[in-house]
Scaffold this motif. Structure first.
Motif, PDB file in Angstrom:
ATOM      1  N   LEU A  63       0.808  -1.226   0.000  1.00 35.96           N
ATOM      2  CA  LEU A  63       0.000   0.000   0.000  1.00 35.96           C
ATOM      3  C   LEU A  63       0.841   1.276   0.000  1.00 35.96           C
ATOM      4  O   LEU A  63       0.280   2.377  -0.045  1.00 35.96           O
ATOM      5  N   LYS A  64       2.144   1.148   0.065  1.00 39.68           N
ATOM      6  CA  LYS A  64       3.012   2.324   0.117  1.00 39.68           C
ATOM      7  C   LYS A  64       2.717   3.263  -1.041  1.00 39.68           C
ATOM      8  O   LYS A  64       2.604   2.863  -2.189  1.00 39.68           O
ATOM      9  N   GLY A  65       2.558   4.540  -0.716  1.00 37.40           N
ATOM     10  CA  GLY A  65       2.275   5.538  -1.734  1.00 37.40           C
ATOM     11  C   GLY A  65       0.810   5.696  -2.067  1.00 37.40           C
ATOM     12  O   GLY A  65       0.457   6.492  -2.933  1.00 37.40           O
ATOM     13  N   THR A  66      -0.056   4.963  -1.375  1.00 38.18           N
ATOM     14  CA  THR A  66      -1.498   5.080  -1.587  1.00 38.18           C
ATOM     15  C   THR A  66      -2.132   5.785  -0.390  1.00 38.18           C
ATOM     16  O   THR A  66      -1.499   5.944   0.657  1.00 38.18           O
ATOM     17  N   PRO A  67      -3.405   6.181  -0.491  1.00 34.07           N
ATOM     18  CA  PRO A  67      -4.087   6.823   0.632  1.00 34.07           C
ATOM     19  C   PRO A  67      -4.696   5.825   1.625  1.00 34.07           C
ATOM     20  O   PRO A  67      -5.487   6.202   2.481  1.00 34.07           O
ATOM     21  N   VAL A  68      -4.308   4.549   1.522  1.00 37.43           N
ATOM     22  CA  VAL A  68      -4.855   3.501   2.387  1.00 37.43           C
ATOM     23  C   VAL A  68      -3.730   2.925   3.243  1.00 37.43           C
ATOM     24  O   VAL A  68      -2.592   2.794   2.788  1.00 37.43           O
ATOM     25  N   LYS A  69      -4.051   2.582   4.493  1.00 33.60           N
ATOM     26  CA  LYS A  69      -3.061   2.065   5.437  1.00 33.60           C
ATOM     27  C   LYS A  69      -3.471   0.688   5.951  1.00 33.60           C
ATOM     28  O   LYS A  69      -4.661   0.407   6.088  1.00 33.60           O
ATOM     29  N   ALA A  70      -2.474  -0.137   6.263  1.00 36.34           N
ATOM     30  CA  ALA A  70      -2.688  -1.393   6.974  1.00 36.34           C
ATOM     31  C   ALA A  70      -1.900  -1.330   8.269  1.00 36.34           C
ATOM     32  O   ALA A  70      -0.695  -1.025   8.259  1.00 36.34           O
ATOM     33  N   LEU A 126      -8.941   5.495  16.387  1.00 39.51           N
ATOM     34  CA  LEU A 126      -9.541   6.704  15.805  1.00 39.51           C
ATOM     35  C   LEU A 126      -8.492   7.793  15.572  1.00 39.51           C
ATOM     36  O   LEU A 126      -8.594   8.559  14.611  1.00 39.51           O
ATOM     37  N   LYS A 127      -7.495   7.861  16.428  1.00 34.44           N
ATOM     38  CA  LYS A 127      -6.415   8.835  16.225  1.00 34.44           C
ATOM     39  C   LYS A 127      -5.547   8.450  15.039  1.00 34.44           C
ATOM     40  O   LYS A 127      -4.990   9.306  14.348  1.00 34.44           O
ATOM     41  N   GLY A 128      -5.392   7.134  14.819  1.00 34.93           N
ATOM     42  CA  GLY A 128      -4.639   6.658  13.673  1.00 34.93           C
ATOM     43  C   GLY A 128      -3.154   6.529  13.940  1.00 34.93           C
ATOM     44  O   GLY A 128      -2.630   6.990  14.953  1.00 34.93           O
ATOM     45  N   THR A 129      -2.474   5.875  13.015  1.00 32.88           N
ATOM     46  CA  THR A 129      -1.029   5.724  13.068  1.00 32.88           C
ATOM     47  C   THR A 129      -0.516   5.612  11.643  1.00 32.88           C
ATOM     48  O   THR A 129      -1.300   5.645  10.691  1.00 32.88           O
ATOM     49  N   ARG A 130       0.767   5.473  11.500  1.00 35.81           N
ATOM     50  CA  ARG A 130       1.363   5.388  10.160  1.00 35.81           C
ATOM     51  C   ARG A 130       1.035   4.045   9.511  1.00 35.81           C
ATOM     52  O   ARG A 130       0.673   3.078  10.181  1.00 35.81           O
ATOM     53  N   ASN A 131       1.167   3.988   8.210  1.00 37.67           N
ATOM     54  CA  ASN A 131       1.010   2.739   7.483  1.00 37.67           C
ATOM     55  C   ASN A 131       2.031   1.728   8.000  1.00 37.67           C
ATOM     56  O   ASN A 131       3.226   2.013   8.087  1.00 37.67           O
ATOM     57  N   GLY A 132       1.553   0.535   8.381  1.00 37.24           N
ATOM     58  CA  GLY A 132       2.436  -0.479   8.943  1.00 37.24           C
ATOM     59  C   GLY A 132       2.683  -0.310  10.429  1.00 37.24           C
ATOM     60  O   GLY A 132       3.462  -1.070  11.021  1.00 37.24           O
ATOM     61  N   GLY A 133       2.014   0.654  11.060  1.00 32.61           N
ATOM     62  CA  GLY A 133       2.218   0.915  12.481  1.00 32.61           C
ATOM     63  C   GLY A 133       1.460  -0.065  13.359  1.00 32.61           C
ATOM     64  O   GLY A 133       0.589  -0.806  12.918  1.00 32.61           O
ATOM     65  N   ARG A 134       1.814  -0.048  14.639  1.00 34.09           N
ATOM     66  CA  ARG A 134       1.187  -0.936  15.623  1.00 34.09           C
ATOM     67  C   ARG A 134       0.718  -0.106  16.811  1.00 34.09           C
ATOM     68  O   ARG A 134       1.437   0.760  17.314  1.00 34.09           O
ATOM     69  N   VAL A 135      -0.491  -0.382  17.265  1.00 28.09           N
ATOM     70  CA  VAL A 135      -1.000   0.163  18.523  1.00 28.09           C
ATOM     71  C   VAL A 135      -1.102  -0.996  19.501  1.00 28.09           C
ATOM     72  O   VAL A 135      -1.829  -1.962  19.248  1.00 28.09           O
TER      73      VAL A 135
END
Length: 248
Positions: free
Chosen positions: A160-167, A215-224
């Motif tokens: 998904l790198k470079g897209t507006p979608v995150k995993a 809801l706050k979100g994180t970077r693509n590939g991030g972990r909470v």
């Protein structure tokens, strides 16, 4: 409002997330293989995450109701009986692998395609025992699926790198549900509870925190993660000074 979908939202951590997202003001949809009438304002859909058509049905029903999907949490999961691998029936192994890993992959394929088409979105996959290398006898299939799920999510993030979608990855830690205490003999459970009372938490403690961070979100590939190594070490170091009982 943010629109959130939670799979496996009928009980345990999934149910806690549904309630927490709703309390935080999100529009929420959830699914389960067997769902009852949802609380006011929440959408419930009967769906099997291992079947792509069911996942599309859940996506479409959410879009029809709320206009879009901003966040999707792949929470649905199963565990085998707590027994050595060679004692497990083939159907039980197949069910756990099918839902935990196969279902997550199938659902993710549908959701990521739809999110890319709509131009935004965040997919969250639920980690568990085994995700970061923990090994526990008697939980081989479950731990293997969670280990694989972590790899799969990080691979999705790379795609998904470079897209507006995150995993992203969501790690609830050790939570008191029926999966945590399943199949222990009474004496074994008493011994296990010595660790559980230090590290485990109740659903209603963990899920509001997780929902807020999602809801706050994180970077693509991030972990909470709720139970970090630092938090676990602190709890062990101070266990003698605290009288925790997540089972009460």
């Amino acid at each position: 409002m943010t629109v959130v979908v939670v799979t496996g939202g009928t009980r345990g951590i999934g149910q806690g997330l549904v309630r927490s997202f709703a309390r935080l003001g999100a529009d929420v949809a959830y699914c389960g293989r067997h769902v009852t009438e949802a609380p006011d304002g929440i959408l419930a859909v009967t769906a099997d995450v291992t079947v792509r058509e069911d996942v599309r049905k859940l996506w479409d029903a959410t879009v029809d109701r709320f206009g879009r999907v901003d966040i999707w949490v792949n929470n649905a999961g199963l565990s085998t009986s707590r027994r050595p691998l060679w004692e497990l029936p083939p159907a039980e192994i197949d069910a756990v692998v099918g839902v935990n890993l196969g279902g997550t992959l199938q659902a993710s394929a549908v959701v990521l395609e739809a999110m890319l088409a709509q131009g935004h979105g965040a997919l969250w996959n639920m980690e568990g025992l085994g995700s970061t290398g923990q090994i526990v006898a008697g939980l081989t299939p479950y731990g293997a699926t969670k280990r694989g799920l972590t790899y799969a999510t990080l691979a999705m993030a790379k795609e998904l790198k470079g897209t507006p979608v995150k995993a992203c990855l969501l790690s609830p830690g050790m939570v008191v549900t029926d999966l945590l205490t399943r199949d222990y003999e009474p004496a074994e459970l008493e011994n296990a509870k010595k660790i559980f009372t230090i590290l485990a938490d109740r659903v209603e403690t963990v899920t509001p925190w997780l929902a807020e961070r999602v809801l706050k979100g994180t970077r693509n590939g991030g972990r909470v993660a709720w139970l970090t190594n630092r938090k676990a070490a602190y709890r062990f170091a101070t266990a003698a000074f605290h009288n925790r009982d997540p089972f009460s």
